[in-house]
Design a protein around this motif. Structure first.
Motif, PDB file in Angstrom:
ATOM      1  N   ILE A  98       6.327  -5.483   1.450  1.00 20.85           N
ATOM      2  CA  ILE A  98       5.110  -5.577   2.248  1.00 20.85           C
ATOM      3  C   ILE A  98       5.524  -5.881   3.672  1.00 20.85           C
ATOM      4  CG2 ILE A  98       2.945  -6.828   2.572  1.00 20.85           C
ATOM      5  CD1 ILE A  98       3.252  -7.658  -0.433  1.00 20.85           C
ATOM      6  N   SER A 137       0.803  -1.225   0.000  1.00 26.74           N
ATOM      7  CA  SER A 137       0.000   0.000   0.000  1.00 26.74           C
ATOM      8  C   SER A 137       0.835   1.274   0.000  1.00 26.74           C
ATOM      9  CB  SER A 137      -0.969   0.014   1.187  1.00 26.74           C
ATOM     10  OG  SER A 137      -0.257  -0.073   2.404  1.00 26.74           O
ATOM     11  N   GLU A 171       0.852  -4.136   6.471  1.00 22.53           N
ATOM     12  CA  GLU A 171       0.259  -4.156   5.134  1.00 22.53           C
ATOM     13  C   GLU A 171      -0.325  -5.536   4.843  1.00 22.53           C
ATOM     14  OE1 GLU A 171       2.782  -1.048   2.403  1.00 22.53           O
ATOM     15  OE2 GLU A 171       3.858  -2.826   3.140  1.00 22.53           O
TER      16      GLU A 171
END
Length: 183
Positions: free
Chosen positions: A138, A132, A142
């Motif tokens: 990640i 995101s 997330e």
């Protein structure tokens, strides 16, 4: 004191203690012991579950190379001694219980996909949708957000028959040899 002989190493942790550390009842821990003993004696009857026996139990094939199976084995083998003892088996199987909170499942799945154990899932390890903040990695937050948005991501993290089990379905107890005979 010398090293533990094989017979001493085969002594399993107390089911009552494992029950307090996991989602399983004492009766379910005892049922898991039956499965563990069956899987752990498939190739070598030493009281432990080795990598090949684990792959045989997971995929009914111990010879096929699988990054997924190897990662799963490494995560179950929390002592990193090359075998899964009964306590490691029960604690790891607890993650797959239907009543285990989704957040715990998400954390386990994150660790599974964090192949290089960096604390991040990188582009090569999974999909861009979860990144995101678009930093190419990640992180755990997330990942948990993605798991909330896409619950199917954790669908394989639940094994329904672990709830209120008294015995395992027959398919979990078959070996490669039995499959070859039944073909």
């Amino acid at each position: 004191m010398g090293c533990l002989c094989t017979k001493e190493r085969r002594i399993f942790e107390d089911p009552s203690m494992l029950s307090t550390q996991t989602i399983f009842t004492v009766k379910e821990v005892k049922t898991l012991n039956e499965l563990y003993r069956k899987l752990g004696s498939t190739l070598v009857d030493d009281g432990f579950l080795n990598r090949e026996e684990f792959k045989l139990g997971l995929f009914r094939n111990s010879k096929e190379k699988s990054l997924f199976a190897d990662r799963m084995f490494d995560m179950f083998d929390s002592k990193h001694d090359g075998v899964i003892d009964f306590g490691e088996f029960v604690r790891s199987m607890s993650i797959f219980h239907p009543d285990t909170p989704q957040e715990e499942k998400a954390i386990f799945a994150f660790r599974l996909y964090d192949i290089w154990q960096t604390g991040f899932i990188e582009k090569e390890e999974t999909f861009e949708e979860a990144d995101s903040d678009k930093d190419g990695m990640i992180d755990i937050e997330e990942w948990k957000d993605l798991a909330v948005r896409r619950p199917t991501l954790l669908r394989n993290m639940t094994i329904p028959y672990l709830k209120d089990m008294t015995t395992f379905p027959s398919f979990t107890m078959r070996t490669e040899r039995e499959d070859e005979i039944n073909i």
